[in-house]
Write a protein that holds these residues in place. Structure first.
Motif, PDB file in Angstrom:
ATOM      1  N   MET A  69      14.263 -11.672 -27.827  1.00 60.69           N
ATOM      2  CA  MET A  69      13.627 -10.478 -28.073  1.00 60.69           C
ATOM      3  C   MET A  69      12.541 -10.690 -26.303  1.00 60.69           C
ATOM      4  SD  MET A  69      13.198  -8.560 -30.424  1.00 60.69           S
ATOM      5  CE  MET A  69      11.061  -8.276 -30.263  1.00 60.69           C
ATOM      6  N   ALA A  70      12.300  -9.932 -26.108  1.00 59.63           N
ATOM      7  CA  ALA A  70      11.860 -10.098 -24.617  1.00 59.63           C
ATOM      8  C   ALA A  70      10.181  -9.865 -24.793  1.00 59.63           C
ATOM      9  CB  ALA A  70      12.100  -8.960 -23.873  1.00 59.63           C
ATOM     10  N   THR A  71       9.611 -11.450 -24.083  1.00 62.58           N
ATOM     11  CA  THR A  71       8.298 -11.138 -24.371  1.00 62.58           C
ATOM     12  C   THR A  71       7.583 -10.531 -23.128  1.00 62.58           C
ATOM     13  OG1 THR A  71       8.511 -13.628 -24.091  1.00 62.58           O
ATOM     14  CG2 THR A  71       6.586 -13.244 -23.012  1.00 62.58           C
ATOM     15  N   TYR A  72       8.009 -10.015 -21.581  1.00 57.17           N
ATOM     16  CA  TYR A  72       7.387  -8.739 -21.115  1.00 57.17           C
ATOM     17  C   TYR A  72       8.404  -7.816 -20.765  1.00 57.17           C
ATOM     18  CZ  TYR A  72       4.806 -13.376 -19.699  1.00 57.17           C
ATOM     19  OH  TYR A  72       3.899 -14.760 -20.246  1.00 57.17           O
ATOM     20  N   ASP A  73       7.316  -7.146 -20.757  1.00 56.35           N
ATOM     21  CA  ASP A  73       7.878  -5.411 -19.973  1.00 56.35           C
ATOM     22  C   ASP A  73       8.507  -5.516 -19.066  1.00 56.35           C
ATOM     23  OD1 ASP A  73       7.808  -4.264 -23.011  1.00 56.35           O
ATOM     24  OD2 ASP A  73       6.216  -4.021 -22.458  1.00 56.35           O
ATOM     25  N   VAL A  74       7.980  -5.489 -18.078  1.00 58.80           N
ATOM     26  CA  VAL A  74       8.160  -5.589 -16.035  1.00 58.80           C
ATOM     27  C   VAL A  74       7.866  -7.254 -15.858  1.00 58.80           C
ATOM     28  CG1 VAL A  74       8.367  -4.593 -14.371  1.00 58.80           C
ATOM     29  CG2 VAL A  74       8.214  -3.304 -16.038  1.00 58.80           C
ATOM     30  N   TYR A  75       8.738  -7.844 -15.363  1.00 58.52           N
ATOM     31  CA  TYR A  75       8.601  -9.134 -14.037  1.00 58.52           C
ATOM     32  C   TYR A  75       8.786  -8.707 -12.534  1.00 58.52           C
ATOM     33  CZ  TYR A  75       8.444 -13.563 -12.332  1.00 58.52           C
ATOM     34  OH  TYR A  75       8.021 -14.616 -11.554  1.00 58.52           O
ATOM     35  N   GLY A  76       7.420  -8.402 -11.639  1.00 55.28           N
ATOM     36  CA  GLY A  76       7.129  -7.934 -10.852  1.00 55.28           C
ATOM     37  C   GLY A  76       7.432  -8.843  -9.896  1.00 55.28           C
ATOM     38  N   LEU A  77       7.622  -8.886  -8.624  1.00 60.67           N
ATOM     39  CA  LEU A  77       7.952 -10.036  -7.691  1.00 60.67           C
ATOM     40  C   LEU A  77       7.469  -9.385  -5.747  1.00 60.67           C
ATOM     41  CD1 LEU A  77       8.347 -12.786  -6.927  1.00 60.67           C
ATOM     42  CD2 LEU A  77      10.672 -12.515  -5.687  1.00 60.67           C
ATOM     43  N   GLY A  78       6.333  -9.527  -5.543  1.00 67.21           N
ATOM     44  CA  GLY A  78       4.962  -8.917  -4.474  1.00 67.21           C
ATOM     45  C   GLY A  78       4.773  -9.566  -2.975  1.00 67.21           C
ATOM     46  N   ASN A  79       4.572  -9.835  -2.308  1.00 61.76           N
ATOM     47  CA  ASN A  79       4.063  -9.358  -1.588  1.00 61.76           C
ATOM     48  C   ASN A  79       1.519  -9.567  -2.247  1.00 61.76           C
ATOM     49  OD1 ASN A  79       5.220 -10.620   0.658  1.00 61.76           O
ATOM     50  ND2 ASN A  79       5.618  -8.303   0.646  1.00 61.76           N
ATOM     51  N   ALA A  80       1.188 -10.179  -2.345  1.00 58.03           N
ATOM     52  CA  ALA A  80      -0.034 -10.495  -2.617  1.00 58.03           C
ATOM     53  C   ALA A  80      -1.036  -9.994  -1.849  1.00 58.03           C
ATOM     54  CB  ALA A  80      -0.271 -11.437  -3.431  1.00 58.03           C
ATOM     55  N   ILE A  81      -1.215  -8.870  -1.646  1.00 55.89           N
ATOM     56  CA  ILE A  81      -2.034  -8.306  -0.971  1.00 55.89           C
ATOM     57  C   ILE A  81      -3.304  -7.709  -1.086  1.00 55.89           C
ATOM     58  CG2 ILE A  81      -2.314  -6.772   1.639  1.00 55.89           C
ATOM     59  CD1 ILE A  81      -0.246  -8.449   1.657  1.00 55.89           C
ATOM     60  N   VAL A  82      -4.841  -7.409  -0.810  1.00 52.77           N
ATOM     61  CA  VAL A  82      -5.796  -7.197  -1.079  1.00 52.77           C
ATOM     62  C   VAL A  82      -6.238  -5.902   0.318  1.00 52.77           C
ATOM     63  CG1 VAL A  82      -8.723  -7.435  -1.698  1.00 52.77           C
ATOM     64  CG2 VAL A  82      -7.191  -9.786  -2.367  1.00 52.77           C
ATOM     65  N   ASP A  83      -6.059  -4.446  -0.457  1.00 52.33           N
ATOM     66  CA  ASP A  83      -5.912  -3.634   0.210  1.00 52.33           C
ATOM     67  C   ASP A  83      -7.745  -3.335  -0.049  1.00 52.33           C
ATOM     68  OD1 ASP A  83      -3.441  -2.849  -0.054  1.00 52.33           O
ATOM     69  OD2 ASP A  83      -3.589  -2.100  -1.795  1.00 52.33           O
ATOM     70  N   THR A  84      -7.914  -3.060   1.444  1.00 53.78           N
ATOM     71  CA  THR A  84      -9.243  -2.071   1.428  1.00 53.78           C
ATOM     72  C   THR A  84      -9.007  -1.146   2.333  1.00 53.78           C
ATOM     73  OG1 THR A  84     -10.232  -4.783   2.056  1.00 53.78           O
ATOM     74  CG2 THR A  84     -11.418  -2.237   2.661  1.00 53.78           C
ATOM     75  N   GLU A  85      -9.464  -0.018   1.645  1.00 56.06           N
ATOM     76  CA  GLU A  85      -9.478   1.126   2.459  1.00 56.06           C
ATOM     77  C   GLU A  85     -11.358   1.915   2.901  1.00 56.06           C
ATOM     78  OE1 GLU A  85      -6.421   3.760  -0.229  1.00 56.06           O
ATOM     79  OE2 GLU A  85      -7.849   3.531  -1.114  1.00 56.06           O
ATOM     80  N   PHE A  86     -10.424   2.786   3.988  1.00 60.40           N
ATOM     81  CA  PHE A  86     -11.827   3.212   5.013  1.00 60.40           C
ATOM     82  C   PHE A  86     -10.752   5.061   5.128  1.00 60.40           C
ATOM     83  CE2 PHE A  86     -11.718  -1.203   6.198  1.00 60.40           C
ATOM     84  CZ  PHE A  86     -13.723  -1.578   6.378  1.00 60.40           C
ATOM     85  N   GLU A  87     -11.834   5.549   5.018  1.00 60.61           N
ATOM     86  CA  GLU A  87     -12.097   6.684   5.777  1.00 60.61           C
ATOM     87  C   GLU A  87     -12.211   7.436   7.257  1.00 60.61           C
ATOM     88  OE1 GLU A  87     -13.374  10.572   2.649  1.00 60.61           O
ATOM     89  OE2 GLU A  87     -14.702   8.768   1.759  1.00 60.61           O
ATOM     90  N   VAL A  88     -11.236   7.398   7.987  1.00 62.03           N
ATOM     91  CA  VAL A  88     -11.462   7.821   9.191  1.00 62.03           C
ATOM     92  C   VAL A  88     -10.685   9.174   9.725  1.00 62.03           C
ATOM     93  CG1 VAL A  88     -11.050   5.390   9.641  1.00 62.03           C
ATOM     94  CG2 VAL A  88      -8.485   6.866   9.455  1.00 62.03           C
ATOM     95  N   THR A  89     -11.057   9.655  10.870  1.00 57.58           N
ATOM     96  CA  THR A  89     -10.113  10.800  11.433  1.00 57.58           C
ATOM     97  C   THR A  89      -8.946  10.104  12.384  1.00 57.58           C
ATOM     98  OG1 THR A  89     -11.807  10.402  13.641  1.00 57.58           O
ATOM     99  CG2 THR A  89     -12.314  11.575  12.457  1.00 57.58           C
ATOM    100  N   ASP A  90      -8.072  11.079  12.690  1.00 54.98           N
ATOM    101  CA  ASP A  90      -6.760  11.080  13.479  1.00 54.98           C
ATOM    102  C   ASP A  90      -6.948  10.211  14.431  1.00 54.98           C
ATOM    103  OD1 ASP A  90      -5.232  12.396  11.450  1.00 54.98           O
ATOM    104  OD2 ASP A  90      -4.962  14.372  11.976  1.00 54.98           O
ATOM    105  N   GLU A  91      -7.930  10.680  15.173  1.00 57.21           N
ATOM    106  CA  GLU A  91      -8.411  10.185  16.594  1.00 57.21           C
ATOM    107  C   GLU A  91      -8.273   8.839  16.662  1.00 57.21           C
ATOM    108  OE1 GLU A  91      -8.854  13.678  16.621  1.00 57.21           O
ATOM    109  OE2 GLU A  91      -9.841  12.825  15.184  1.00 57.21           O
ATOM    110  N   VAL A  92      -9.405   7.849  15.139  1.00 55.99           N
ATOM    111  CA  VAL A  92      -9.191   6.676  14.527  1.00 55.99           C
ATOM    112  C   VAL A  92      -8.174   6.073  14.522  1.00 55.99           C
ATOM    113  CG1 VAL A  92     -10.623   5.016  12.918  1.00 55.99           C
ATOM    114  CG2 VAL A  92     -11.244   6.739  13.565  1.00 55.99           C
ATOM    115  N   VAL A  93      -6.912   6.783  14.204  1.00 58.70           N
ATOM    116  CA  VAL A  93      -5.538   6.084  14.046  1.00 58.70           C
ATOM    117  C   VAL A  93      -4.723   6.459  15.091  1.00 58.70           C
ATOM    118  CG1 VAL A  93      -3.682   6.318  12.622  1.00 58.70           C
ATOM    119  CG2 VAL A  93      -5.327   6.778  11.177  1.00 58.70           C
ATOM    120  N   ALA A  94      -5.304   7.052  16.338  1.00 61.46           N
ATOM    121  CA  ALA A  94      -4.246   7.184  17.126  1.00 61.46           C
ATOM    122  C   ALA A  94      -4.911   6.148  18.048  1.00 61.46           C
ATOM    123  CB  ALA A  94      -4.788   8.488  18.196  1.00 61.46           C
TER     124      ALA A  94
END
Length: 329
Positions: free
Chosen positions: A1-26
């Protein structure tokens, strides 16, 4: 019997989002809509500049695989996550946020000295997200972070394509793949990002040739990987390499396949606000559905609806109240 449905492996990253204009991205000198790796000094400089005129609109524990694993938990699945964070405040936040989401993890045991990974996501008015990522200690992720017992007793392994960018993280990816295959755990892989696919195409060839049971990618990643100029040709070429796949097409939905039979699945209506995390949510909903015995058609239908819900809100993950309103089953 499986204990877990899905085992994930990846880069642990804290995401922070900002609303910006295309000019800021450029002005940031990065490719719009893509992921760009930056170092710690560049991260501090970017945050300092953004904070002069912008407030962050969202913050959460993330990284591609972590977002997917949280989605599995939100649907009521039993996921496990492995990665690497440092013994710093950012690492504290990542672990507490992940545990609060109902995800089992061995992150605490593997903490190291240094700085945890962070991603600054720039969201423009067209809902496109441009990511600048400082990997921190997650860039040194190695096979030692893998909980072999937890992986051995999982139904699915989920690998994020970003792991191919470093020697040690690539080694961890291949080790996890070996453990999964030795224990009859279904191996799934996401190509993650067009920039990564373009730069590491031969590595993805090796991973898939070694044994991938389910491949996730969007149509742009598919075309870059197989060298096709149109989606139909790309999907056909993907099928030759990995017969079971899910190629997402944004508002047009997805093309999925089980054992070589291609199935187009219509998309769900959405008013895009932020495309961050759409692919991660798609994979999470898809894997959860399959782990519960649903068909690929049923999984894709749920995944399209889930991805459409994510892009209609800020952030790569849905809050509990938004999830309950739109996706609670």
């Amino acid at each position: 019997m499986a204990t877990y449905d899905v085992y994930g492996l990846g880069n642990a990253i804290v995401d922070t989002e900002f609303e910006v204009t295309d000019e800021v991205v450029a002005a940031c000198n990065v490719d719009k809509g893509m992921m760009t790796l930056i170092n710690e000094s560049q991260k501090h400089a970017l945050l300092a500049e953004l904070s002069k005129t912008h407030d962050a609109v969202n913050r959460s524990s993330g990284g591609s695989a972590a977002n997917t694993i949280v989605a599995v938990a939100q649907f009521g699945g039993t996921p496990y996550y492995s990665g690497r964070v440092a013994s710093d405040n950012t690492g504290d936040y990542f672990i507490s946020d992940l545990l609060a989401a109902g995800v089992a993890t061995n992150l605490e045991a593997g903490r190291v000295t240094g700085v945890s990974g962070e991603c600054i996501s720039l969201v423009t008015p067209d809902a496109e997200r441009t990511m600048t990522t400082c990997l921190g200690v997650s860039g040194d992720l190695s096979p030692t972070v893998i909980d072999e017992n937890a992986l051995s007793y999982s139904k699915y392994l989920y690998l994020e394509g970003y792991l191919v960018t470093g020697d040690s993280s690539r080694e961890a990816l291949f080790r996890a793949q070996d453990i999964a295959r030795a224990n009859n755990v279904t191996v799934s892989l996401t190509l993650s990002d067009p920039t990564i696919v373009d730069a590491f195409r031969p590595v993805f060839d090796d991973i898939v040739a070694k044994g991938v049971d389910l491949l996730f990618c969007n149509e742009e990643e598919a075309k870059l990987w197989v060298g096709a100029t149109d989606t139909e040709s790309a999907v056909s070429a993907v099928a030759q390499r990995c017969p079971t796949y899910a190629v997402t097409r944004g508002a047009a939905g997805a093309v999925v396949s089980h054992r070589g039979q291609a199935i187009p699945v219509a998309g769900s209506k959405a008013t895009p606000v932020d495309t961050t995390g759409a692919g991660d949510m798609f994979a999470g909903a898809y894997l959860w559905a399959l782990s519960q015995g649903q068909s690929h058609m049923e999984a894709a239908t749920l995944a399209n609806k889930s991805a459409a819900t994510v892009v209609s809100h800020f952030g790569a993950r849905l809050t509990a109240d938004v999830f309950a309103k739109h996706l609670q089953r």
